[in-house]
Design an enzyme around this catalytic site. Structure first.
Site, PDB file in Angstrom:
ATOM      1  N   ASP A 415       0.732  -1.311  -0.084  1.00  0.00           N
ATOM      2  CA  ASP A 415      -0.119  -0.035  -0.075  1.00  0.00           C
ATOM      3  C   ASP A 415       0.813   1.567  -0.136  1.00  0.00           C
ATOM      4  O   ASP A 415       1.907   1.192   0.665  1.00  0.00           O
ATOM      5  CB  ASP A 415      -0.859  -0.179   1.166  1.00  0.00           C
ATOM      6  CG  ASP A 415      -1.835   1.136   1.504  1.00  0.00           C
ATOM      7  OD1 ASP A 415      -2.723   1.205   0.497  1.00  0.00           O
ATOM      8  OD2 ASP A 415      -1.662   1.849   2.323  1.00  0.00           O
ATOM      9  N   GLU A 468       1.107  -0.566  -5.319  1.00  0.00           N
ATOM     10  CA  GLU A 468       0.081   0.503  -5.612  1.00  0.00           C
ATOM     11  C   GLU A 468       1.065   1.698  -5.630  1.00  0.00           C
ATOM     12  O   GLU A 468       1.282   2.386  -4.672  1.00  0.00           O
ATOM     13  CB  GLU A 468      -0.832   0.492  -4.415  1.00  0.00           C
ATOM     14  CG  GLU A 468      -1.979   1.414  -4.532  1.00  0.00           C
ATOM     15  CD  GLU A 468      -2.553   2.196  -3.468  1.00  0.00           C
ATOM     16  OE1 GLU A 468      -3.615   2.918  -3.545  1.00  0.00           O
ATOM     17  OE2 GLU A 468      -1.874   2.315  -2.291  1.00  0.00           O
TER      18      GLU A 468
END
Length: 735
Positions: A415, A468
């Site tokens: 993330d 990401e």
């Protein structure tokens, strides 16, 4: 703790031998204040002139005796819970302690008679930042040490004056269990005999400023269920049944394999189900829809449910909201036995400021940078990790390995990578300092990501790491030995943004936005991409996928079906968030999860929603059976435009090729009109082309405009009927 052994005779007579040497006022004060670095030098058994001196710290005890050779010898109270005495043996004997409290008696082993239960190699690797199985060295480890069962407690707290173990059975008072410092490593250790699985504990830390506070174990592998915050001693007893899956998951590189992902927030997918109940339902559902993988939003422990798991406090513990760590293993195993891979979101970019967790862990910045400008994450009110610190980097690298080795996780979606890579991320001038070369890149974060990826790929064959990353950083999925970050795949945030923007326009205006659907092919091979329609795109006012599309209810569903057909045929892997597979109209709610009632027989539009779900199932089935759609995802020779500039028609057409050169023709018509006899160039070898998928099929809720018969090329072209707001796939026909 052992019950009282009534076979031992009651003590009688005075304490034999000399008086135990008194503690210096300084040692006594530091010991009782929890600020002594070496309590083992003061407590336990030590040779003295005249025998062996015993000293025990047992607050609230009425009396303490040493039991040796079947004889119990009482110790003298020194006050403040300290008891001491001298026995005549020339050598330290085997002994236990008999401790009497107001409410009962115990016979226990003395924690301060044991040598350290952590080896020199472990300490060396910790100092070097190279302990790839750090969870086996730090934290709470049930074990047998010197022939006695108990739990070894270890914690890294280099700035602390002292550390003690506080447990539920000591009523969170750590006085009787001070830990020893193991040299320059910053590690504190204590073996507690008789303490086993299920014990709740924290570390009571005395900072160098004299402040004392309780902290959860950073390495805890199990926690209490929030809002409770204690760590729990645990060990795995799970027997895996996925040997075949694990043996073969590395057979084909992921970028050359089918990879279709269903993203799930486990607590809200079916609210109220635990890990084992989810194991009965989720793998079967995902398998029925044909997805190859399930991606779990963060399952590591987090205090605030509303963070969706993205503000982690227990990096080594699956959330207790849904069960135990072995229950989570059962869930992963069930997925593997159903042929489903498991990816989990991993959050090494930041952590929350809760005072019982990682923040200022030993009274000083430890896991976060000392520079407050760098420590604070400006967007989320959290702390960032200090990627330049050896032990912090080791904590995170080992954590990535931990989930892959201990829980058989098949992929880590990392993330917020962009927030890690840039020193000026969400910062204004004056709020950051350039790196040593004058740039804005965080060189320490870059080195950490490279080390993490290289270590995971070396230790866990078949695992994929996914970034990401929302910027144009070069080489995210390039190998580390060529200067890349070493990820296997990267979310294509540009494609996601552009294609959803296109979808939101009325068809009459789409010709002015044609480039938003074609631009992705300009950079499609710069990285290994995943096309994500994730949770982030269906919350906070962004609307659910079907609600982004214009038009009436039929047109919105048709738009979504055409979009999904385009997405599944576009180079790159696919990811779809739960609820979007059946055209849920409302945004995702963390409290309520998907609106499953839309599929119920009693709901008047259930057929509409089932139609979209059936399309997703057929897309996945056709996708997995067609190597042209995934085998050459990362190679330019796997793609060729057929119609790239048909902006006035809102039509896109392209060929996909597999490694043997076998093609698939994908044609998307994003206008609400039927286009008859539409000519498209095709390769010349095929006798005819057969429609293999049509998102306008009546069984999906479409208008039923299809091409049922094989189409023969003429002069290098096929002429087909394009359904309204639909995508069709055609493949060479073999009569």
């Amino acid at each position: 703790m052992a019950l009282r052994d009534t076979s031992i005779p009651e003590p009688s007579g005075p304490v034999p031998g000399a008086t135990a040497p008194a503690l210096s006022p300084e040692d006594r004060g530091r010991l009782l204040a929890g600020a002594h670095h070496d309590p083992h030098a003061l407590l336990g058994a030590h040779p003295v002139p005249g025998g062996i001196a015993f000293r025990v710290l047992r607050p609230f005890a009425r009396s303490v005796s040493v039991v040796t050779g079947g004889k119990r010898t009482p110790l003298v109270s020194e006050g403040d819970g300290l008891f001491s005495g001298v026995l005549p043996p020339a050598e330290i004997p085997a002994y236990t302690l008999h401790v009497a409290y107001e409410g009962g008696e115990q016979e226990v082993h003395d924690p301060y008679r044991f040598l350290p239960a952590l080896g020199e190699l472990d300490l060396h690797l910790i100092r070097e930042g190279r302990h790839e199985q750090l969870w086996q060295a730090l934290g709470a480890q049930p074990m047998t040490h010197e022939g006695v069962t108990g739990t070894r407690f270890t914690v890294w707290a280099p700035n602390a004056q002292g550390v003690r173990v506080a447990t539920d059975f000591t009523y969170w008072d750590g006085t009787q269990f001070p830990m020893r410092s193991l040299g320059a490593s910053g590690v504190w250790e204590l073996f507690l005999p008789g303490v086993g699985e299920g014990t709740a504990y924290k570390f009571e830390i005395t900072s160098r400023y004299g402040h004392r506070f309780l902290k959860a174990d950073p390495m805890a592998r199990r926690t209490e269920e929030p809002p409770n915050t204690a760590s729990i001693v645990t060990a795995s007893h799970y027997e895996w049944g996925d040997a075949r899956w694990m043996a073969h998951r590395a057979d084909t590189p992921v970028h050359e394999a089918p990879f279709s992902v269903y993203e799930v927030h486990l607590p809200s997918w079916r609210p109220g189900l635990d890990y084992r109940q989810l194991a009965e339902e989720l793998p079967a559902y995902v398998k029925d829809l044909g997805f190859t993988h399930v991606e779990l939003m963060p399952v590591a422990e987090h205090p605030f449910h509303g963070s969706w798991g993205y503000q982690v406090t227990g990096f080594y513990a699956p959330t207790a909201r849904l069960g135990t760590p072995d229950d989570f293993r059962f869930f992963v195993d069930a997925c593997h036995r159903a042929g489903i891979g498991v990816i989990m979101d991993w959050v090494p970019a930041h952590f929350p400021k809760d005072d019982w967790a990682l923040a200022r862990f030993d009274g000083d910045p430890l896991y976060e940078p000392g520079d407050g400008r760098r420590a604070e994450h400006p967007d989320w009110g959290t702390y960032e990790f200090d990627f330049a610190r050896t032990e912090v980097r080791n904590f995170l690298v080992a954590n990535a390995v931990y989930w892959c080795e201990e829980f058989h996780i098949d992929g880590l979606r990392v993330d917020a990578v962009a927030s890690m890579l840039y020193l000026d991320y969400s910062r204004e001038d004056g709020q950051w300092e350039p790196n040593a070369y004058g740039g804005r890149e965080d060189l320490a974060a870059m080195a950490f990501l490279q080390e993490m990826n290289a270590t995971v790929y070396r230790r866990a064959p078949g695992v994929v790491t996914i970034a990401e990353e929302s910027t144009a950083w070069g080489g995210v999925t390039k190998p580390t030995d060529t200067g890349g970050l070493g990820f296997g795949l990267k979310w294509n945030m540009g494609w996601m943004h552009d294609s959803l923007e296109y979808l939101s326009h009325e068809p009459v205006h789409r010709k002015y936005h044609h480039h938003e659907m074609t631009f992705s092919m300009v950079y499609a091979y710069s990285e290994n991409y995943v096309l994500p329609i994730s949770h982030d795109e269906v919350v906070h006012g962004k609307q659910a996928l079907v609600s982004k599309a214009p038009g009436d209810w039929w047109q919105r569903r048709a738009n979504v079906r055409a979009y999904l057909g385009f997405m599944w045929s576009h180079p790159g892997k696919q990811l779809l968030f739960m609820g979007q597979e059946f055209a849920q109209g409302a945004e995702w709610s963390v409290e309520h999860g998907p609106e499953w009632w839309l599929l119920d027989d009693g709901y008047h539009s259930a057929g509409d929603h089932r139609g979209v779900r059936d399309l997703v199932r057929d897309l996945n089935t056709a996708y997995r059976a067609t190597p042209a759609l995934w085998q050459c995802d990362t190679r330019p020779e796997g793609f060729r435009w057929v119609a790239v500039d048909s902006a006035d028609d809102n039509v896109f057409a392209f060929l996909r090729y597999d490694a043997e050169g076998r093609p698939l023709l994908a044609v998307a018509n994003f206008s609400p009109v039927v286009r008859h006899d539409y000519g498209l160039w095709v390769p010349g070898d095929a006798v005819a082309w057969q429609e293999t998928l049509n998102t306008d099929d009546a069984r999906y809720g479409g208008s039923g405009v299809t091409n049922p018969d094989p189409v023969k090329p003429e002069d290098g072209c096929v002429r087909i009927t394009l359904p309204p707001l639909a995508t069709v796939w055609l493949t060479p026909f073999a009569p």
